[in-house]
Motif scaffolding. Structure first.
Motif, PDB file in Angstrom:
ATOM      1  N   CYS A  30      -4.064  -4.840 -10.618  1.00 56.59           N
ATOM      2  CA  CYS A  30      -4.401  -3.408 -10.501  1.00 56.59           C
ATOM      3  C   CYS A  30      -4.159  -2.726 -11.849  1.00 56.59           C
ATOM      4  O   CYS A  30      -3.084  -2.888 -12.435  1.00 56.59           O
ATOM      5  N   GLU A  31      -5.130  -1.953 -12.294  1.00 56.86           N
ATOM      6  CA  GLU A  31      -5.015  -1.300 -13.604  1.00 56.86           C
ATOM      7  C   GLU A  31      -3.883  -0.271 -13.602  1.00 56.86           C
ATOM      8  O   GLU A  31      -3.231  -0.057 -14.604  1.00 56.86           O
ATOM      9  N   ALA A  32      -3.647   0.343 -12.436  1.00 56.34           N
ATOM     10  CA  ALA A  32      -2.666   1.426 -12.361  1.00 56.34           C
ATOM     11  C   ALA A  32      -1.248   0.911 -12.146  1.00 56.34           C
ATOM     12  O   ALA A  32      -0.326   1.257 -12.884  1.00 56.34           O
ATOM     13  N   CYS A  33      -1.034   0.054 -11.116  1.00 58.28           N
ATOM     14  CA  CYS A  33       0.333  -0.339 -10.772  1.00 58.28           C
ATOM     15  C   CYS A  33       0.687  -1.763 -11.205  1.00 58.28           C
ATOM     16  O   CYS A  33       1.838  -2.197 -11.078  1.00 58.28           O
ATOM     17  N   GLY A  34      -0.289  -2.522 -11.660  1.00 59.40           N
ATOM     18  CA  GLY A  34      -0.021  -3.865 -12.163  1.00 59.40           C
ATOM     19  C   GLY A  34       0.114  -4.933 -11.091  1.00 59.40           C
ATOM     20  O   GLY A  34       0.363  -6.096 -11.399  1.00 59.40           O
ATOM     21  N   SER A  35      -0.045  -4.550  -9.847  1.00 56.42           N
ATOM     22  CA  SER A  35       0.094  -5.504  -8.739  1.00 56.42           C
ATOM     23  C   SER A  35      -1.041  -6.539  -8.773  1.00 56.42           C
ATOM     24  O   SER A  35      -2.179  -6.210  -9.103  1.00 56.42           O
ATOM     25  N   PRO A  36      -0.707  -7.819  -8.415  1.00 56.29           N
ATOM     26  CA  PRO A  36      -1.776  -8.824  -8.309  1.00 56.29           C
ATOM     27  C   PRO A  36      -2.771  -8.442  -7.214  1.00 56.29           C
ATOM     28  O   PRO A  36      -2.390  -7.848  -6.206  1.00 56.29           O
ATOM     29  N   LEU A  37      -4.073  -8.739  -7.462  1.00 54.89           N
ATOM     30  CA  LEU A  37      -5.125  -8.335  -6.521  1.00 54.89           C
ATOM     31  C   LEU A  37      -5.728  -9.553  -5.836  1.00 54.89           C
ATOM     32  O   LEU A  37      -5.725 -10.666  -6.381  1.00 54.89           O
ATOM     33  N   VAL A  38      -6.277  -9.305  -4.644  1.00 55.67           N
ATOM     34  CA  VAL A  38      -7.002 -10.327  -3.888  1.00 55.67           C
ATOM     35  C   VAL A  38      -8.454  -9.869  -3.790  1.00 55.67           C
ATOM     36  O   VAL A  38      -8.714  -8.734  -3.395  1.00 55.67           O
ATOM     37  N   ALA A  39      -9.394 -10.719  -4.177  1.00 51.58           N
ATOM     38  CA  ALA A  39     -10.813 -10.356  -4.104  1.00 51.58           C
ATOM     39  C   ALA A  39     -11.320 -10.582  -2.689  1.00 51.58           C
ATOM     40  O   ALA A  39     -11.347 -11.721  -2.220  1.00 51.58           O
ATOM     41  N   PHE A  49     -11.321  -5.173  -3.915  1.00 61.02           N
ATOM     42  CA  PHE A  49     -10.023  -5.794  -4.219  1.00 61.02           C
ATOM     43  C   PHE A  49      -8.981  -5.177  -3.296  1.00 61.02           C
ATOM     44  O   PHE A  49      -9.036  -3.981  -2.997  1.00 61.02           O
ATOM     45  N   ALA A  50      -8.007  -6.000  -2.894  1.00 61.88           N
ATOM     46  CA  ALA A  50      -6.856  -5.482  -2.139  1.00 61.88           C
ATOM     47  C   ALA A  50      -5.595  -5.877  -2.893  1.00 61.88           C
ATOM     48  O   ALA A  50      -5.566  -6.879  -3.623  1.00 61.88           O
ATOM     49  N   HIS A  51      -4.560  -5.055  -2.740  1.00 64.87           N
ATOM     50  CA  HIS A  51      -3.284  -5.403  -3.360  1.00 64.87           C
ATOM     51  C   HIS A  51      -2.670  -6.556  -2.574  1.00 64.87           C
ATOM     52  O   HIS A  51      -2.677  -6.536  -1.345  1.00 64.87           O
ATOM     53  N   GLU A  52      -2.102  -7.536  -3.269  1.00 63.03           N
ATOM     54  CA  GLU A  52      -1.605  -8.738  -2.593  1.00 63.03           C
ATOM     55  C   GLU A  52      -0.427  -8.422  -1.681  1.00 63.03           C
ATOM     56  O   GLU A  52      -0.392  -8.815  -0.522  1.00 63.03           O
ATOM     57  N   ALA A  53       0.561  -7.663  -2.226  1.00 67.65           N
ATOM     58  CA  ALA A  53       1.765  -7.415  -1.441  1.00 67.65           C
ATOM     59  C   ALA A  53       1.965  -5.928  -1.154  1.00 67.65           C
ATOM     60  O   ALA A  53       2.079  -5.510  -0.009  1.00 67.65           O
ATOM     61  N   SER A  54       1.940  -5.097  -2.243  1.00 64.80           N
ATOM     62  CA  SER A  54       2.293  -3.683  -2.090  1.00 64.80           C
ATOM     63  C   SER A  54       1.144  -2.878  -1.491  1.00 64.80           C
ATOM     64  O   SER A  54       0.013  -3.354  -1.400  1.00 64.80           O
ATOM     65  N   GLN A  55       1.443  -1.629  -1.111  1.00 71.52           N
ATOM     66  CA  GLN A  55       0.432  -0.697  -0.610  1.00 71.52           C
ATOM     67  C   GLN A  55      -0.383  -0.142  -1.782  1.00 71.52           C
ATOM     68  O   GLN A  55       0.158   0.105  -2.854  1.00 71.52           O
ATOM     69  N   GLU A  56      -1.627   0.024  -1.536  1.00 69.20           N
ATOM     70  CA  GLU A  56      -2.494   0.669  -2.530  1.00 69.20           C
ATOM     71  C   GLU A  56      -2.211   2.169  -2.519  1.00 69.20           C
ATOM     72  O   GLU A  56      -2.090   2.765  -1.458  1.00 69.20           O
ATOM     73  N   ARG A  57      -2.097   2.768  -3.706  1.00 68.05           N
ATOM     74  CA  ARG A  57      -1.819   4.204  -3.807  1.00 68.05           C
ATOM     75  C   ARG A  57      -3.041   4.929  -4.372  1.00 68.05           C
ATOM     76  O   ARG A  57      -3.937   4.291  -4.947  1.00 68.05           O
ATOM     77  N   PRO A  58      -3.096   6.249  -4.230  1.00 71.22           N
ATOM     78  CA  PRO A  58      -4.238   6.985  -4.810  1.00 71.22           C
ATOM     79  C   PRO A  58      -4.405   6.709  -6.302  1.00 71.22           C
ATOM     80  O   PRO A  58      -5.532   6.620  -6.811  1.00 71.22           O
ATOM     81  N   ASP A  59      -3.296   6.540  -6.998  1.00 75.90           N
ATOM     82  CA  ASP A  59      -3.339   6.220  -8.434  1.00 75.90           C
ATOM     83  C   ASP A  59      -4.156   4.965  -8.724  1.00 75.90           C
ATOM     84  O   ASP A  59      -4.767   4.837  -9.789  1.00 75.90           O
TER      85      ASP A  59
END
Ligand SMILES: [Zn+2]
Length: 368
Positions: A30-39, A49-59
């Motif tokens: 993720c460009e904003a939070c750096g979390s690994p993404l799942v396509a 894309f979805a965040h692998e572990a954390s919740q996606e935020r508006p940022d």
């Protein structure tokens, strides 16, 4: 619900969901939070894309928009030339009333584009443009509703460096699967919007001058109109002129005097026989001071005022100079102009007579 359409790979490159491996193998963050993404490239849901572990935020969505902005900057940088729309500015008069404005417009194009920044901070420019008219302009690139909010608050800013925005609207959810889609979206919908350009040619200043001149002229007219109306001079002048024209008309249309044997003697002996315009009338003025005057029209159309019935000593000094100029040869006053003599005579006249009949003229007893 908007879904994440872009992330970055381990080298910082912008990647879209269709351009990478499926699932966690995409290797994107993720460009904003750096979390690994799942396509996510499912059959039913739109690709994202979805965040692998954390919740996606508006940022995180804002981060994806920022990646689209980078693509737009790359796209502009790759263009051979940037063609800008004409610059338009509405100039408003300084005076509060009457409200007036003028739209000034000019077209100028970049001759140099420099200082490209591939990922500028939020409100920082992506490049500097030097226009053919000498103006310097910051090129900003924005995605989303930036255009409406920013341009309103910044349009009043006046500085030496102008500002233009290359604006790209928010894509539809699921629209941008691959880099190709993003590029097409930018080409199809991106547009330049002027915020401000410095008035290097002075066109805005000229328009402002015109508006202010016009305002001052209107103010002057408003100030002077009541005093003119109060004076009413124009109307009185017009009335006098009408009276004059009527007198002339009466003279012009008078029938020529039939030359009878009796009249011939009178004409021959008269002072005006040599120069009087044939067929015109005589106008006799008996004044309050007892003097008498006869107005006779010269064949060259001048009006001559002759002392009547006789030429007396000092005849040329009896009436004010504004009435006419003494002509010693004609033995009369040549009227100065078609208005003033009549204005004067009107104030001092006791009796008048208009006639074309010489015998009637001869019958006038003056002074009474
Ligand atoms: Zn995130």
């Amino acid at each position: 619900m908007f879904s994440l359409f872009a992330g970055i790979d381990k080298d910082g490159n912008t990647r879209f969901v269709a351009d990478v491996e499926r699932g966690l193998d995409c290797g994107c963050f993720c460009e904003a939070c750096g979390s690994p993404l799942v396509a996510k490239r499912g059959e039913i849901n739109e690709w994202h894309f979805a965040h692998e572990a954390s919740q996606e935020r508006p940022d995180c969505i804002a981060g994806a928009m920022n990646l689209l902005r980078r693509v737009a900057i790359e796209h502009l940088q790759a263009r051979e030339t940037l063609v800008l729309p004409a610059y338009r500015e509405v100039v408003v008069a300084e005076a509060a009333a009457p409200k007036s404005s003028e739209t000034v417009e000019w077209a100028s194009q970049p001759v140099v584009v420099r200082d490209w920044d591939p990922c500028p901070a939020k409100h920082a420019p992506a490049a500097r443009l030097e226009l053919d008219n000498g103006a310097q302009v910051d090129l900003h690139v924005a995605v989303g509703d930036w255009r409406r909010k920013q341009s309103q608050s910044e349009s009043s800013g006046v500085g030496n460096i102008g500002k233009i925005i290359f604006w790209v609207p928010v894509p539809q959810p699921g629209q941008l699967r691959a880099m190709e889609d993003a590029q097409r979206h930018i080409v199809d919908t991106g547009l330049f919007v002027w915020v401000h350009q410095s008035d290097v040619l002075g066109l805005v200043a000229q328009a402002r001058q015109r508006l202010n001149d016009r305002t001052r002229a209107l103010e002057r007219v408003a100030r002077e109109t009541p005093s003119l109306r109060a004076l009413g001079a124009g109307q009185r002048w017009a009335a006098t002129k009408r009276e004059m024209d009527r007198a002339r008309y009466e003279q012009e249309r008078a029938e020529p005097v039939p030359a009878t044997p009796d009249d011939v003697a009178v004409i021959d002996e008269s002072r005006w026989a040599a120069w009087r315009k044939p067929g015109t009338t005589f106008m006799f003025y008996g004044l309050k001071d007892g003097s008498g005057w006869l107005m006779v029209q010269h064949q060259d159309s001048r009006l001559i005022l002759l002392p009547w019935p006789h030429v007396t000593d000092g005849w040329d000094e009896v009436l004010p100079a504004r009435v006419g100029v003494p002509d010693q040869e004609l033995q009369g006053l040549v009227l100065a102009d078609p208005v003033n003599p009549f204005l004067y005579l009107r104030t001092v006249v006791k009796t008048t007579r208009i006639t074309s009949d010489l015998s009637e003229l001869a019958a006038i007893r003056w002074p009474e």
